[in-house]
Design a protein around this motif. Sequence first.
Motif, mmCIF file in Angstrom:
data_model
loop_
_atom_site.group_PDB
_atom_site.id
_atom_site.type_symbol
_atom_site.label_atom_id
_atom_site.label_comp_id
_atom_site.label_asym_id
_atom_site.label_seq_id
_atom_site.Cartn_x
_atom_site.Cartn_y
_atom_site.Cartn_z
ATOM 1 N N VAL A 159 -4.399 -1.559 7.672
ATOM 2 C CA VAL A 159 -5.428 -0.607 7.231
ATOM 3 C C VAL A 159 -4.772 0.642 6.646
ATOM 4 O O VAL A 159 -5.206 1.151 5.608
ATOM 5 C CB VAL A 159 -6.394 -0.265 8.393
ATOM 6 N N VAL A 160 -3.722 1.128 7.286
ATOM 7 C CA VAL A 160 -3.001 2.301 6.764
ATOM 8 C C VAL A 160 -2.423 1.998 5.381
ATOM 9 O O VAL A 160 -2.496 2.827 4.471
ATOM 10 C CB VAL A 160 -1.893 2.757 7.744
ATOM 11 N N ILE A 161 -1.875 0.810 5.205
ATOM 12 C CA ILE A 161 -1.333 0.416 3.898
ATOM 13 C C ILE A 161 -2.446 0.408 2.857
ATOM 14 O O ILE A 161 -2.254 0.857 1.724
ATOM 15 C CB ILE A 161 -0.599 -0.945 3.990
ATOM 16 N N CYS A 162 -3.621 -0.077 3.234
ATOM 17 C CA CYS A 162 -4.772 -0.040 2.312
ATOM 18 C C CYS A 162 -5.096 1.392 1.927
ATOM 19 O O CYS A 162 -5.337 1.690 0.750
ATOM 20 C CB CYS A 162 -6.005 -0.676 2.954
ATOM 21 N N TRP A 163 -5.127 2.266 2.900
ATOM 22 C CA TRP A 163 -5.451 3.663 2.635
ATOM 23 C C TRP A 163 -4.432 4.276 1.670
ATOM 24 O O TRP A 163 -4.801 4.979 0.739
ATOM 25 C CB TRP A 163 -5.500 4.449 3.943
ATOM 26 N N ARG A 164 -3.174 3.964 1.890
ATOM 27 C CA ARG A 164 -2.119 4.535 1.049
ATOM 28 C C ARG A 164 -2.145 3.990 -0.378
ATOM 29 O O ARG A 164 -1.682 4.647 -1.294
ATOM 30 C CB ARG A 164 -0.748 4.286 1.672
ATOM 31 N N THR A 165 -2.662 2.793 -0.551
ATOM 32 C CA THR A 165 -2.688 2.179 -1.890
ATOM 33 C C THR A 165 -4.078 2.216 -2.513
ATOM 34 O O THR A 165 -4.317 1.542 -3.513
ATOM 35 C CB THR A 165 -2.192 0.718 -1.835
ATOM 36 N N THR A 170 -5.631 4.095 -4.450
ATOM 37 C CA THR A 170 -5.795 4.513 -5.844
ATOM 38 C C THR A 170 -5.258 3.486 -6.837
ATOM 39 O O THR A 170 -5.474 3.636 -8.034
ATOM 40 C CB THR A 170 -5.087 5.868 -6.093
ATOM 41 N N ILE A 171 -4.579 2.463 -6.349
ATOM 42 C CA ILE A 171 -4.041 1.404 -7.217
ATOM 43 C C ILE A 171 -4.859 0.147 -6.960
ATOM 44 O O ILE A 171 -4.681 -0.531 -5.949
ATOM 45 C CB ILE A 171 -2.541 1.158 -6.924
ATOM 46 N N LYS A 172 -5.770 -0.145 -7.869
ATOM 47 C CA LYS A 172 -6.755 -1.201 -7.641
ATOM 48 C C LYS A 172 -6.138 -2.559 -7.308
ATOM 49 O O LYS A 172 -6.621 -3.260 -6.424
ATOM 50 C CB LYS A 172 -7.702 -1.312 -8.826
ATOM 51 N N GLU A 227 -3.189 -3.228 -5.931
ATOM 52 C CA GLU A 227 -2.591 -3.171 -4.594
ATOM 53 C C GLU A 227 -3.678 -3.135 -3.520
ATOM 54 O O GLU A 227 -3.568 -3.815 -2.495
ATOM 55 C CB GLU A 227 -1.683 -1.950 -4.468
ATOM 56 N N LEU A 228 -4.705 -2.339 -3.761
ATOM 57 C CA LEU A 228 -5.790 -2.232 -2.793
ATOM 58 C C LEU A 228 -6.467 -3.582 -2.575
ATOM 59 O O LEU A 228 -6.719 -3.989 -1.436
ATOM 60 C CB LEU A 228 -6.818 -1.190 -3.232
ATOM 61 N N ALA A 229 -6.743 -4.297 -3.648
ATOM 62 C CA ALA A 229 -7.403 -5.608 -3.521
ATOM 63 C C ALA A 229 -6.560 -6.560 -2.673
ATOM 64 O O ALA A 229 -7.078 -7.212 -1.752
ATOM 65 C CB ALA A 229 -7.656 -6.210 -4.902
ATOM 66 N N HIS A 230 -5.277 -6.621 -2.953
ATOM 67 C CA HIS A 230 -4.411 -7.526 -2.204
ATOM 68 C C HIS A 230 -4.247 -7.072 -0.757
ATOM 69 O O HIS A 230 -4.240 -7.905 0.159
ATOM 70 C CB HIS A 230 -3.060 -7.662 -2.901
ATOM 71 N N ASN A 231 -4.131 -5.776 -0.549
ATOM 72 C CA ASN A 231 -3.984 -5.278 0.811
ATOM 73 C C ASN A 231 -5.270 -5.427 1.624
ATOM 74 O O ASN A 231 -5.213 -5.701 2.832
ATOM 75 C CB ASN A 231 -3.487 -3.837 0.801
ATOM 76 N N LEU A 232 -6.417 -5.275 0.989
ATOM 77 C CA LEU A 232 -7.682 -5.550 1.681
ATOM 78 C C LEU A 232 -7.785 -7.030 2.056
ATOM 79 O O LEU A 232 -8.253 -7.367 3.150
ATOM 80 C CB LEU A 232 -8.874 -5.149 0.814
ATOM 81 N N ALA A 233 -7.359 -7.896 1.158
ATOM 82 C CA ALA A 233 -7.373 -9.335 1.461
ATOM 83 C C ALA A 233 -6.486 -9.609 2.686
ATOM 84 O O ALA A 233 -6.841 -10.432 3.544
ATOM 85 C CB ALA A 233 -6.903 -10.138 0.258
ATOM 86 N N ILE A 234 -5.369 -8.909 2.786
ATOM 87 C CA ILE A 234 -4.484 -9.071 3.944
ATOM 88 C C ILE A 234 -5.175 -8.594 5.222
ATOM 89 O O ILE A 234 -5.073 -9.234 6.272
ATOM 90 C CB ILE A 234 -3.142 -8.348 3.709
#
Length: 119
Positions: free
Chosen positions: A36-42, A44-46, A48-55
Motif C-alpha cells: 500500500v505504501v508503494i502504491c501511495w508513493r507511485t 502520480t505515475i499511472k 506504476e500505480l496500476a501495477h502496484n494496485l494489482a499487486i
Amino acid sequence: MENMHILFWLIKDISWCMVWKPLGLLMILPTLGIAVVICWRTRTIKSELAHNLAIVFWITANSYWMISEFMGFDTLLIGHTIEGKHLAIVPFLIGLLILAYYYLVQKPREENQEQVSTL
C-alpha cells in the motif's frame, strides 16, 4: 522498501507452504502494508500505480486464500460448487480489471496524447 516487500512476501508464502500459521498470519500485515505504501508513493505515475494496485489485490487474494486454508474453511461449500477459497477470485479479478483498464484505456490515451503533443 520494494526489496523488503519481497522478503516479507516470501516469508509469508513459505510459512503458508510449511503451514506455519502464526508466522504466515503475522506476515500479512507488513507484506500488504508495504504494498500500500508503494502504491501511495507511485500514485502520480499511472502505469506504476496500476501495477502496484494489482499487486495489492494479488497479495489480498493470496492472503485470504492462505487464511481460508489455515482456518479450515477453504473447502467449505458456500454455493452449489463454490468453496471458501474460491472467494479469493474477487480480489484477483479486481487486480486484473485494474490492469485491463490501464492497458486497454489509459495507456492508449497516454500514447495518443504523446502523438498529439509531438505534432
